[in-house]
Write an enzyme that holds these catalytic residues in place. Structure first.
Site, PDB file in Angstrom:
ATOM      1  N   GLN A 222      70.706  44.834  30.747  1.00 11.24           N
ATOM      2  CA  GLN A 222      72.096  44.863  30.302  1.00 11.24           C
ATOM      3  C   GLN A 222      72.220  45.528  28.938  1.00 11.24           C
ATOM      4  O   GLN A 222      73.329  45.732  28.448  1.00 11.24           O
ATOM      5  CB  GLN A 222      72.653  43.432  30.218  1.00 11.24           C
ATOM      6  CG  GLN A 222      72.613  42.689  31.545  1.00 11.24           C
ATOM      7  CD  GLN A 222      73.084  41.255  31.458  1.00 11.24           C
ATOM      8  OE1 GLN A 222      72.464  40.380  32.031  1.00 11.24           O
ATOM      9  NE2 GLN A 222      74.187  40.976  30.765  1.00 11.24           N
ATOM     10  N   ARG A 372      76.675  33.994  32.207  1.00 12.68           N
ATOM     11  CA  ARG A 372      78.128  34.217  32.237  1.00 12.68           C
ATOM     12  C   ARG A 372      78.857  33.291  31.275  1.00 12.68           C
ATOM     13  O   ARG A 372      79.742  32.543  31.655  1.00 12.68           O
ATOM     14  CB  ARG A 372      78.648  34.053  33.666  1.00 12.68           C
ATOM     15  CG  ARG A 372      79.824  35.009  33.889  1.00 12.68           C
ATOM     16  CD  ARG A 372      80.153  35.210  35.328  1.00 12.68           C
ATOM     17  NE  ARG A 372      81.250  36.167  35.406  1.00 12.68           N
ATOM     18  CZ  ARG A 372      81.766  36.646  36.504  1.00 12.68           C
ATOM     19  NH1 ARG A 372      81.282  36.280  37.657  1.00 12.68           N
ATOM     20  NH2 ARG A 372      82.752  37.501  36.478  1.00 12.68           N
ATOM     21  N   CYS A 373      78.423  33.370  30.044  1.00  9.81           N
ATOM     22  CA  CYS A 373      78.959  32.467  29.030  1.00  9.81           C
ATOM     23  C   CYS A 373      78.606  33.075  27.697  1.00  9.81           C
ATOM     24  O   CYS A 373      77.459  33.404  27.455  1.00  9.81           O
ATOM     25  CB  CYS A 373      78.307  31.111  29.206  1.00  9.81           C
ATOM     26  SG  CYS A 373      77.985  30.217  27.705  1.00  9.81           S
ATOM     27  N   GLU A 742      83.841  36.337  31.501  1.00 11.57           N
ATOM     28  CA  GLU A 742      83.177  35.038  31.637  1.00 11.57           C
ATOM     29  C   GLU A 742      84.137  33.857  31.651  1.00 11.57           C
ATOM     30  O   GLU A 742      83.715  32.728  31.919  1.00 11.57           O
ATOM     31  CB  GLU A 742      82.184  34.856  30.481  1.00 11.57           C
ATOM     32  CG  GLU A 742      81.102  35.900  30.489  1.00 11.57           C
ATOM     33  CD  GLU A 742      80.446  36.035  29.141  1.00 11.57           C
ATOM     34  OE1 GLU A 742      79.218  36.002  29.084  1.00 11.57           O
ATOM     35  OE2 GLU A 742      81.158  36.158  28.136  1.00 11.57           O
TER      36      GLU A 742
HETATM   37  N1  MCN Z   1      89.266  44.006  31.666  1.00 10.94           N
HETATM   38  C1  MCN Z   1      90.574  44.414  31.756  1.00 10.94           C
HETATM   39  N2  MCN Z   1      91.498  43.911  30.859  1.00 10.94           N
HETATM   40  C2  MCN Z   1      91.130  43.009  29.908  1.00 10.94           C
HETATM   41  C3  MCN Z   1      89.799  42.575  29.843  1.00 10.94           C
HETATM   42  C4  MCN Z   1      88.876  43.110  30.735  1.00 10.94           C
HETATM   43  O1  MCN Z   1      90.915  45.204  32.624  1.00 10.94           O
HETATM   44  N3  MCN Z   1      92.003  42.546  29.038  1.00 10.94           N
HETATM   45  C5  MCN Z   1      88.246  44.584  32.566  1.00 10.94           C
HETATM   46  C6  MCN Z   1      87.265  45.421  31.753  1.00 10.94           C
HETATM   47  O2  MCN Z   1      87.708  46.664  31.462  1.00 10.94           O
HETATM   48  C7  MCN Z   1      86.007  45.378  32.610  1.00 10.94           C
HETATM   49  C8  MCN Z   1      86.079  43.963  33.188  1.00 10.94           C
HETATM   50  O3  MCN Z   1      87.461  43.572  33.127  1.00 10.94           O
HETATM   51  O4  MCN Z   1      86.058  46.349  33.601  1.00 10.94           O
HETATM   52  C9  MCN Z   1      85.238  42.955  32.376  1.00 10.94           C
HETATM   53  O5  MCN Z   1      85.472  43.200  31.027  1.00 10.94           O
HETATM   54  P1  MCN Z   1      84.978  42.322  29.792  1.00 10.94           P
HETATM   55  O6  MCN Z   1      85.669  41.020  29.790  1.00 10.94           O
HETATM   56  O7  MCN Z   1      85.055  43.166  28.605  1.00 10.94           O
HETATM   57  O8  MCN Z   1      83.444  41.969  30.109  1.00 10.94           O
HETATM   58  P2  MCN Z   1      82.197  42.979  30.157  1.00 10.94           P
HETATM   59  O9  MCN Z   1      82.590  44.215  30.786  1.00 10.94           O
HETATM   60  O10 MCN Z   1      81.521  42.990  28.852  1.00 10.94           O
HETATM   61  O11 MCN Z   1      81.314  42.224  31.208  1.00 10.94           O
HETATM   62  C10 MCN Z   1      80.439  41.208  30.842  1.00 10.94           C
HETATM   63  C11 MCN Z   1      80.747  39.930  31.583  1.00 10.94           C
HETATM   64  C12 MCN Z   1      79.584  39.050  31.461  1.00 10.94           C
HETATM   65  S1  MCN Z   1      79.006  38.721  29.946  1.00 10.94           S
HETATM   66  C13 MCN Z   1      78.966  38.556  32.569  1.00 10.94           C
HETATM   67  S2  MCN Z   1      77.710  37.456  32.372  1.00 10.94           S
HETATM   68  C14 MCN Z   1      79.373  38.952  33.872  1.00 10.94           C
HETATM   69  C15 MCN Z   1      80.779  39.412  33.930  1.00 10.94           C
HETATM   70  O12 MCN Z   1      81.082  40.230  32.937  1.00 10.94           O
HETATM   71  N4  MCN Z   1      78.479  39.571  34.663  1.00 10.94           N
HETATM   72  C16 MCN Z   1      78.938  40.204  35.790  1.00 10.94           C
HETATM   73  N5  MCN Z   1      81.214  39.783  35.151  1.00 10.94           N
HETATM   74  C17 MCN Z   1      80.342  40.295  36.056  1.00 10.94           C
HETATM   75  N6  MCN Z   1      80.781  40.900  37.190  1.00 10.94           N
HETATM   76  C18 MCN Z   1      79.891  41.474  38.030  1.00 10.94           C
HETATM   77  N7  MCN Z   1      80.364  42.066  39.119  1.00 10.94           N
HETATM   78  N8  MCN Z   1      78.560  41.471  37.773  1.00 10.94           N
HETATM   79  C19 MCN Z   1      78.060  40.860  36.693  1.00 10.94           C
HETATM   80  O13 MCN Z   1      76.762  40.872  36.457  1.00 10.94           O
HETATM   81 CU1  CUN Z   2      76.745  35.330  28.774  1.00 14.56          CU
HETATM   82  S1  CUN Z   2      75.954  35.954  30.377  1.00 14.56           S
HETATM   83 MO1  CUN Z   2      76.902  37.640  30.130  1.00 14.56          MO
HETATM   84  O1  CUN Z   2      76.722  37.444  28.437  1.00 14.56           O
HETATM   85  O2  CUN Z   2      75.761  38.786  30.367  1.00 14.56           O
END
Ligand code: MCN
Ligand code: CUN
Length: 788
Positions: A222, A372-373, A742
């Site tokens: 990641q 996921r936290c 998360e």
């Molecule tokens: N998004 C959006 N509008 C927002 C916030 C987010 O459209 N206001 C969209 C983002 O653009 C992105 C998605 O939602 O496409 C998730 O965005 P974000 O909350 O920024 O999280 P990350 O992209 O950093 O993803 C990490 C998060 C984590 S830490 C874990 S653990 C997890 C999760 O995402 N692992 C996943 N969701 C997952 N989903 C899949 N399919 N696979 C994983 O391994």
């Molecule tokens: Cu907290 S599990 Mo996600 O941060 O990859």
């Protein structure tokens, strides 16, 4: 050569026929497991049956006799290069391969290198290891008792199993508030050890090219950039410099936090490739993944909450034992050994709080990663949401009303919590009200009262959580010293098409879609004209990667900031083309026009072409920008979840009848993706609430090390999720967006647990630890005298 998909390595059978997939290019696969290189060698790992034992002897003779086996690699072999130990992300140390003793069941003991996956497995099966068993320390409470065997004998000055003590908040003020409180409640809460069960297990293909001295690793990670730096720091002395290391993280089949750490298998594969000059592949099977990779949670919590008679909450006090296994391999920001656990005051206006956490070594696999936290937020949310519910029930107040009364109010934002966080924005009452209206809360309570008269068990549970994501402001957040900014680099080509690269790495979150949307909105270039790339350290700008829902808060912001830099330069070019001053132009996405004469305009495509063909003299050609975004604060998404359960008195089974999730992640970039994230997250919240747990017997034998007893919910157990949202923008994020990836996993377990206790409170049940399995509930009901 045939494709090697997981079934043949004992995986879970997700055999997709990728040969027909046009994206599949030999040697450049879409999944790590698809990468096939000429002359590739395979690793299989010999694992310890004991949780704690001295290694007396490793006999490789039989393994070496297996046709195709090339080498058996032991800790002694790695020790020659000082590669038998490596650092963890929390600056502790962990073994790559042991020299003296093993510290948990399923730990790597030796690795077999062979010309085929089968030969490697056959070889591993006949490596003979002689052990001298040592007493295993399984219970973290016992680990701290005087006379407990000291586990980390490799640390010369270590005289016990205590790793660190960490505390936060005002102890005196909290003690005072407790002394003055009218009502206090106290509970022991255990949040069990669980495991990310992503579709693809971990693995890599390491390829050291002896000709150009370059190491390329296709890797399930990641955080590719951070890994490159760690590899350079750990293996610099054997000649691997950072510019000679390329980490490629293709599609990795889910991450969920489990693909942040560096596992021994990666390092062994790299070492084997450097030594042989051949590509070396290591892919774990499902049981290895469940038994030996980093785990999450495992917090033993004692929580106390204080309130006035009228139900105004006043103070929170928490003591926690954190079982880290044999090494602290948490993926936490350096300053915070217990992660962001001190967001545990949650959504409530508590004036005083104090939290203590002690890290402990035991004979278990290392951890704890987050699953996921955002760094221990699930533990924090579970604790506060359970405690608030207990207090409401104790006072005989409705849990919804009780929350409404104690929420931080909208006008209090930005809100400074008693434990030092500055919450950016929120409207907790708005989200809870929407959830209550959505489920028909009042009607459900009436139904519950009627059913109770008839002796039926129905419960309604609420979780009004506050998340904390987007690490982070670099003044507070780093991992191994690397500051937690993130990046976006945009290049606009002469014909107005673009490529944008990011320091993050999607594992299924849809970054390719949502980043392209951000750029399209800002630049006015159609999303289809924008190529989004992540995960290749040779091309992407440096970034800390995707975890802790930081991509939108940090790299998403970088995308907006870099776009705005492009627009600034574009404005000068447009002014040159239109022969006006830059200040005389107005910009709307995709178009610069002269103030007052909207017909005189240039499109972003005109500007891009001019940037390479007709740029103003004295200006640099090209249209590119990069942003390394350092967020001024974290973002604080939140939500209110309501769960309705029916409990079967005969079997103890908990049936989730309804579950409504109202989430608020500020401005939403893509509603479909956000809904998908919430659905997936809710299922991953249901899982530990009702099914999943990895436990150990007194000898340290893992229980729950395969899918036979590690119960991942399927579509059958998963209820129909109902979702909705409110929108409270983040005031400091350039797009007003907060993370969401998360939220649902963090918020859901408490709603389910609260619903179960709500159904059983009148019987004298105050708390049930997750996972709330049928046998646990059945036993509880019998203890309380309930029969069918
Ligand atoms: N998004 C959006 N509008 C927002 C916030 C987010 O459209 N206001 C969209 C983002 O653009 C992105 C998605 O939602 O496409 C998730 O965005 P974000 O909350 O920024 O999280 P990350 O992209 O950093 O993803 C990490 C998060 C984590 S830490 C874990 S653990 C997890 C999760 O995402 N692992 C996943 N969701 C997952 N989903 C899949 N399919 N696979 C994983 O391994
Ligand atoms: Cu907290 S599990 Mo996600 O941060 O990859």
């Amino acid at each position: 050569m045939t494709l090697r998909t997981s079934p043949e390595v004992g995986g879970m059978g997700h055999s997709i026929k990728r040969k027909e997939d046009p994206r599949f290019i030999r040697g450049k696969g879409t999944y790590v497991d698809d990468v096939v290189l000429p002359g590739m060698l395979y690793l299989d790992i010999v694992r310890s049956p004991h949780a704690h034992a001295k290694i007396v002897k490793i006999d490789s003779a039989k393994a070496m006799a297996v046709p195709g086996v090339l080498a058996v690699i032991t800790g002694q072999d790695l020790a020659k290069y000082n590669l038998h130990w490596m650092p963890t992300l929390m600056s502790d140390t962990q073994m790559v391969l042991p020299v003296e003793k093993v510290m948990y069941q399923a730990q790597e003991v030796a690795a077999v290198l062979a010309t085929s996956r089968y030969a490697a497995a056959d070889g591993a099966a006949v490596v003979e290891v002689e052990y001298d068993p040592l007493p295993a320390v399984v219970d973290p409470h016992k680990a701290l008792e005087p006379g407990a065997p000291v586990l980390r004998t490799d640390k010369k000055d270590k005289k016990d199993n205590h790793i660190w003590h960490w505390e936060w908040g005002d102890r005196a003020a909290t003690d005072r508030a407790f002394a003055e409180a009218d009502v206090t409640v106290k509970e022991q809460i255990y949040i069990p050890r669980i495991h990310v069960a992503s579709i693809e297990t971990c693995g890599c293909i390491a390829h050291f090219d002896k000709v150009d001295g370059k190491l390329t690793v296709w890797m399930t990670t990641q955080a590719p950039h951070a890994i490159r730096t760690v590899f350079a720091l750990v293996a610099g002395h054997v000649g691997l410099a950072e510019h000679k290391i390329r980490i490629i993280s293709p599609d990795i089949g889910g991450g969920f936090g489990g693909k942040v750490p560096v596992y021994p298998g990666y390092v062994i594969a790299v070492a084997a490739s450097v030594l042989t000059g051949k590509p070396v592949k290591w892919i774990e099977d499902r049981m290895e993944n469940l038994q030996a990779d980093s785990f999450a949670r495992d917090y033993h919590i004692t929580a106390e909450l204080a309130a006035k008679k009228d139900g105004t909450l006043t103070a929170l006090r928490i003591k926690t034992l954190a079982d880290h296994g044999y090494t602290d391999a948490a993926a936490n920001p350096s300053k915070f050994p217990a992660g962001l656990f001190h967001v545990c005051t949650g959504s409530y206006d508590l004036k005083a709080a104090h939290v203590e956490v002690d890290g402990v070594y035991t004979n278990k696999p290392p951890g704890g990663i987050a699953y996921r936290c955002s760094f221990r937020v699930t533990e924090a949310v579970h604790t506060i949401e359970r405690m608030v519910d207990i207090m409401a029930h104790q006072l005989g107040q409705d849990p919804a009303e009780f929350r409404m009364k104690n929420f931080i109010r909208p006008e209090q934002f930005p809100y400074k919590s008693a434990l030092g966080w500055e919450y950016d924005s929120g409207n907790y009452g708005g989200a809870l009200q929407k959830a209550m209206d959505g489920v028909g809360y009042a009607e459900l309570r009436r139904e519950q009262a009627e059913k109770r008269k008839r002796g039926e068990l129905m419960g309604i549970g609420i979780s009004s959580f506050t998340e904390i994501v987007g690490a982070g402001p670099s003044k507070h957040f780093d991992i191994l010293g690397l500051k937690m900014f993130d990046s976006c680099e945009i290049r606009i080509h002469p014909t107005g098409k673009a490529i944008a690269r990011f320091g993050t790495k999607s594992q299924g979150q849809g970054h390719e879609t949502t980043y392209a949307q951000i750029l399209a909105e800002e630049l006015g270039i159609p999303a289809a004209d924008i190529q989004v790339e992540e995960g290749d350290t040779d091309t992407a700008p440096y970034g800390l990667g995707t975890y802790a829902s930081r991509s939108t808060p940090v790299a998403g912001a970088a995308a907006a900031v870099a776009s705005r830099k492009i627009i600034d330069k574009g404005r000068k070019i447009a002014a040159h083309l239109l022969e006006v001053a830059p200040e005389d132009l107005v910009y709307e996405p995709g178009k610069f026009s002269v103030k007052g004469s909207p017909n005189r305009s240039k499109t972003i495509q005109d500007v891009a072409f001019a940037a390479y063909t007709n740029h103003p003299q004295g200006m640099e050609a090209g249209l590119e920008a990069v942003s390394y975004y350092d967020p001024p604060n974290l973002t604080y998404p939140f939500g209110s979840y309501i769960c309705v359960v029916d409990i079967d008195k005969g079997t103890g089974e908990v049936k989730v009848r309804r579950f409504l999730a109202i989430d608020d992640c500020g401005n939403i970039i893509n509603p479909m993706i956000v809904q998908g994230q919430v659905h997936g997250g809710l299922t991953m919240g249901l899982a530990p609430a009702l099914f999943e747990e990895i436990s150990y017997d007194e000898f340290g034998n893992v229980q729950g090390g395969s899918f036979i007893d590690y119960l991942v919910p399927t579509a059958v157990e998963t209820p129909k999720w109902e979702t909705g949202h409110t929108v409270t923008p983040s005031p400091h994020h350039p797009l007003g967006a907060k993370g969401v990836g998360e939220s649902a996993t963090v918020g859901a377990p408490a709603a389910i647990a609260n619903a179960v206790v709500d159904a059983l409170w009148h019987l004298g049940v105050r708390h049930v630890d997750i996972p709330i399995t049928p046998p646990k509930v059945w036993k509880l009901l019998r203890e309380k005298g309930v029969t069918e």
